[in-house]
Design a protein around this motif. Structure first.
Motif, PDB file in Angstrom:
ATOM      1  N   ARG A 101      -2.240  11.944   8.123  1.00  0.00           N
ATOM      2  CA  ARG A 101      -2.262  12.249   6.674  1.00  0.00           C
ATOM      3  C   ARG A 101      -2.730  13.548   6.244  1.00  0.00           C
ATOM      4  NH1 ARG A 101       0.560   8.496   3.429  1.00  0.00           N
ATOM      5  NH2 ARG A 101      -0.117   6.448   4.237  1.00  0.00           N
ATOM      6  N   ALA A 102      -3.476  14.293   7.349  1.00  0.00           N
ATOM      7  CA  ALA A 102      -3.740  15.676   7.041  1.00  0.00           C
ATOM      8  C   ALA A 102      -2.333  16.614   7.285  1.00  0.00           C
ATOM      9  CB  ALA A 102      -4.603  16.290   8.256  1.00  0.00           C
ATOM     10  N   SER A 103      -1.433  16.237   7.885  1.00  0.00           N
ATOM     11  CA  SER A 103      -0.376  16.841   8.121  1.00  0.00           C
ATOM     12  C   SER A 103       0.811  16.496   6.996  1.00  0.00           C
ATOM     13  CB  SER A 103       0.301  16.725   9.478  1.00  0.00           C
ATOM     14  OG  SER A 103      -0.409  17.562  10.385  1.00  0.00           O
ATOM     15  N   PHE A 104       0.869  15.325   6.835  1.00  0.00           N
ATOM     16  CA  PHE A 104       1.858  14.861   6.065  1.00  0.00           C
ATOM     17  C   PHE A 104       1.289  13.748   4.666  1.00  0.00           C
ATOM     18  CE2 PHE A 104       3.670  15.037  10.241  1.00  0.00           C
ATOM     19  CZ  PHE A 104       4.274  15.901  10.068  1.00  0.00           C
ATOM     20  N   ARG A 105       1.922  14.292   3.707  1.00  0.00           N
ATOM     21  CA  ARG A 105       1.613  13.447   2.490  1.00  0.00           C
ATOM     22  C   ARG A 105       1.894  12.110   2.237  1.00  0.00           C
ATOM     23  NH1 ARG A 105       3.688  13.311  -3.176  1.00  0.00           N
ATOM     24  NH2 ARG A 105       1.823  12.899  -4.281  1.00  0.00           N
ATOM     25  N   GLN A 106       3.146  11.760   2.690  1.00  0.00           N
ATOM     26  CA  GLN A 106       3.749  10.508   2.496  1.00  0.00           C
ATOM     27  C   GLN A 106       4.474   9.964   3.722  1.00  0.00           C
ATOM     28  OE1 GLN A 106       6.049  10.904  -1.281  1.00  0.00           O
ATOM     29  NE2 GLN A 106       4.773   9.232  -1.962  1.00  0.00           N
ATOM     30  N   THR A 107       4.372   8.807   4.120  1.00  0.00           N
ATOM     31  CA  THR A 107       5.334   8.418   5.237  1.00  0.00           C
ATOM     32  C   THR A 107       6.753   8.070   4.784  1.00  0.00           C
ATOM     33  OG1 THR A 107       4.968   6.226   4.787  1.00  0.00           O
ATOM     34  CG2 THR A 107       3.261   7.044   6.229  1.00  0.00           C
ATOM     35  N   PHE A 108       7.641   8.035   5.762  1.00  0.00           N
ATOM     36  CA  PHE A 108       9.000   7.795   5.491  1.00  0.00           C
ATOM     37  C   PHE A 108       9.351   6.750   4.236  1.00  0.00           C
ATOM     38  CE2 PHE A 108      12.324  10.247   7.752  1.00  0.00           C
ATOM     39  CZ  PHE A 108      11.622  11.365   8.195  1.00  0.00           C
ATOM     40  N   SER A 109       8.300   5.684   4.806  1.00  0.00           N
ATOM     41  CA  SER A 109       8.634   4.355   4.018  1.00  0.00           C
ATOM     42  C   SER A 109       8.017   4.686   2.513  1.00  0.00           C
ATOM     43  CB  SER A 109       8.021   3.145   4.541  1.00  0.00           C
ATOM     44  OG  SER A 109       6.758   3.239   4.881  1.00  0.00           O
ATOM     45  N   GLU A 110       7.206   5.468   2.423  1.00  0.00           N
ATOM     46  CA  GLU A 110       6.603   5.640   1.205  1.00  0.00           C
ATOM     47  C   GLU A 110       7.694   6.487   0.076  1.00  0.00           C
ATOM     48  OE1 GLU A 110       2.759   7.181   1.847  1.00  0.00           O
ATOM     49  OE2 GLU A 110       1.967   5.271   2.713  1.00  0.00           O
ATOM     50  N   PHE A 111       7.945   7.660   0.892  1.00  0.00           N
ATOM     51  CA  PHE A 111       8.814   8.448  -0.058  1.00  0.00           C
ATOM     52  C   PHE A 111      10.165   7.912  -0.116  1.00  0.00           C
ATOM     53  CE2 PHE A 111       9.471  10.951   3.871  1.00  0.00           C
ATOM     54  CZ  PHE A 111      10.765  11.119   3.934  1.00  0.00           C
ATOM     55  N   GLN A 112      10.537   6.862   0.658  1.00  0.00           N
ATOM     56  CA  GLN A 112      12.092   6.272   0.450  1.00  0.00           C
ATOM     57  C   GLN A 112      11.746   5.032  -0.149  1.00  0.00           C
ATOM     58  OE1 GLN A 112      13.337   6.210   4.441  1.00  0.00           O
ATOM     59  NE2 GLN A 112      14.435   7.920   4.129  1.00  0.00           N
ATOM     60  N   ALA A 113      10.420   4.402  -0.758  1.00  0.00           N
ATOM     61  CA  ALA A 113      10.300   3.317  -1.299  1.00  0.00           C
ATOM     62  C   ALA A 113      11.081   3.306  -2.560  1.00  0.00           C
ATOM     63  CB  ALA A 113       8.929   3.027  -1.684  1.00  0.00           C
ATOM     64  N   PRO A 114      11.681   2.252  -2.980  1.00  0.00           N
ATOM     65  CA  PRO A 114      12.398   2.133  -4.342  1.00  0.00           C
ATOM     66  C   PRO A 114      11.332   2.425  -5.429  1.00  0.00           C
ATOM     67  CG  PRO A 114      12.416   0.239  -3.554  1.00  0.00           C
ATOM     68  CD  PRO A 114      11.845   0.944  -2.544  1.00  0.00           C
ATOM     69  N   THR A 115      11.937   3.444  -6.488  1.00  0.00           N
ATOM     70  CA  THR A 115      11.039   3.738  -7.497  1.00  0.00           C
ATOM     71  C   THR A 115      10.909   2.972  -8.785  1.00  0.00           C
ATOM     72  OG1 THR A 115      12.462   5.435  -8.400  1.00  0.00           O
ATOM     73  CG2 THR A 115      10.643   6.001  -6.784  1.00  0.00           C
ATOM     74  N   GLY A 116      12.255   2.099  -8.580  1.00  0.00           N
ATOM     75  CA  GLY A 116      12.416   1.110  -9.848  1.00  0.00           C
ATOM     76  C   GLY A 116      13.123   2.062 -10.856  1.00  0.00           C
ATOM     77  N   GLU A 117      13.449   3.446 -10.868  1.00  0.00           N
ATOM     78  CA  GLU A 117      13.709   4.354 -11.959  1.00  0.00           C
ATOM     79  C   GLU A 117      15.063   3.827 -12.330  1.00  0.00           C
ATOM     80  OE1 GLU A 117      14.054   8.300 -10.675  1.00  0.00           O
ATOM     81  OE2 GLU A 117      13.710   8.904 -12.755  1.00  0.00           O
ATOM     82  N   TRP A 118      15.870   3.344 -11.562  1.00  0.00           N
ATOM     83  CA  TRP A 118      17.276   3.023 -12.075  1.00  0.00           C
ATOM     84  C   TRP A 118      17.118   1.931 -13.475  1.00  0.00           C
ATOM     85  CZ3 TRP A 118      18.885  -2.249 -12.179  1.00  0.00           C
ATOM     86  CH2 TRP A 118      18.278  -2.984 -11.584  1.00  0.00           C
ATOM     87  N   LYS A 119      16.159   1.058 -13.593  1.00  0.00           N
ATOM     88  CA  LYS A 119      16.091   0.270 -14.640  1.00  0.00           C
ATOM     89  C   LYS A 119      15.938   1.136 -15.787  1.00  0.00           C
ATOM     90  CE  LYS A 119      13.503  -2.807 -11.784  1.00  0.00           C
ATOM     91  NZ  LYS A 119      12.281  -3.152 -11.298  1.00  0.00           N
TER      92      LYS A 119
END
Lengths: 187, 151
Positions: A101-119
């Motif tokens: 977490r010191a090097s990276f803000r989000q993991t792949f699964s976090e930044f690729q998680a669906p945001t639900g914005e399509w709704k």
């Protein structure tokens, strides 16, 4: 020909030198306290090219490694960095996560998680569509004149009768379907 | 077009008839097609050698992996082993986990490849003490962070 080639080679050389130079100056000037880059990124370490050569942080799947580390080094992180130089199997799970977490803000699964914005997008789309339909009804009720007489049923029937009288399209069209002897549509 | 052909034919003739005469770099045409003639083995070897450089630094590891990621392929385990060992040499644990995550992403719609790669990498992972993203719990979203566009 030779001149052309010479020019091309020189251009290429210059380009390489320039590219190298810009990266170097970016990282060098970033090391100067008070530079603009430093002002933006603080004490964060510049560790790579990133996706554009700018010292920015973005989590992207196609460029997995951002140009800078996410966190500015503090005492905890520096202590972890020292520990990182030793055997990694001696690091605890928490320490490993802290290092990540010191090097990276989000993991792949976090930044690729669906945001639900399509709704949201779909909902707003439907709202706009229905507003358009209500506009149509409003115009129909208050703006447009009534439809002309030619849209009435008897007028349209008269039109059809006249077309049959005129024998419109007698080979394959409408008149070919009308039986003129029996006065009815052919079966 | 025609000129190209003539120059090439001339070069061919020259090379065949007088093989001792070296090509003049300034005037001869570059005889290369745009297609790579590199075999898959050479490709793998090239990247493995790249990551096996003794004096590699974090910048170069990132550059190498990003470069490799630009190809339409899932990298061979031996390349990844070299990359992970390079991460060990530059003492960047986070980078090694990130590479594993990126491999999983690179497998795309083929969920059968990633377990196989992890199985192939297992000895290296144990040797270096690297935890897979699954062991760190990163296969599921762990934290919610506000989108950067809303900050």
């Amino acid at each position: 020909m030779a001149n052309n080639l010479l020019a091309l080679t020189c251009k290429q050389l210059l380009k390489n030198v320039a590219a190298k130079h810009s990266v170097q100056t970016a990282s060098m000037s970033a090391n100067v306290a008070g530079s603009f880059t430093r002002k933006l990124i603080g004490k964060r370490e510049i560790v790579g090219q990133g996706f554009s050569g700018e010292p920015t942080y973005i989590d992207r799947a196609d460029f997995p490694f951002p140009a800078i580390r996410w966190k500015e080094p503090n005492a905890d992180i520096l202590a972890l960095r020292e520990k990182e130089k030793g055997d990694w199997s001696k690091l605890s799970l928490e320490e490993k996560k802290a290092i990540y977490r010191a090097s990276f803000r989000q993991t792949f699964s976090e930044f690729q998680a669906p945001t639900g914005e399509w709704k949201y997008i779909l909902g707003v789309g439907f709202i706009i569509l229905s507003a358009g339909i209500w506009c149509f009804f409003f115009l129909k009720a208050f703006v447009y004149a009534p439809l002309p007489d030619t849209f009435k049923k008897e007028n349209r029937e008269a039109q059809l009768a006249r077309m049959l009288d005129l024998r419109v399209n007698p080979i394959e069209g409408i008149s070919s379907k009308w039986d003129y002897e029996k006065k009815e549509w052919k079966k | 077009m025609f000129r190209n052909t003539v120059v090439r034919a001339q070069n061919l003739l020259k090379n065949n008839l007088q093989p001792t005469i070296s090509r003049n770099i300034a005037t001869s045409q570059k005889l290369a097609s745009s297609h790579s003639t590199e075999t898959d083995e050479q490709f793998d070897q090239r990247y493995e050698n790249f990551f096996n450089q003794k004096d590699i630094d974090g910048w170069d590891i990132r550059r190498g992996v990003t470069d490799l990621w630009g190809h339409d392929l899932v990298p061979e385990p031996k390349i990844l082993i070299a990359a992970l060992k390079a991460c060990r040499r530059v003492n960047d644990f986070a980078l090694s986990v990130r590479i594993l995550e990126a491999v999983k992403d690179k497998c795309g719609g083929r969920p059968d490849i990633y377990p196989w790669i992890i199985q192939e990498l297992r000895p290296t992972l144990t040797e270096l003490g690297i935890s897979t993203p699954e062991e760190l719990g990163y296969n599921q979203p762990e934290l919610h962070t506000e989108s950067v566009f809303n900050l």
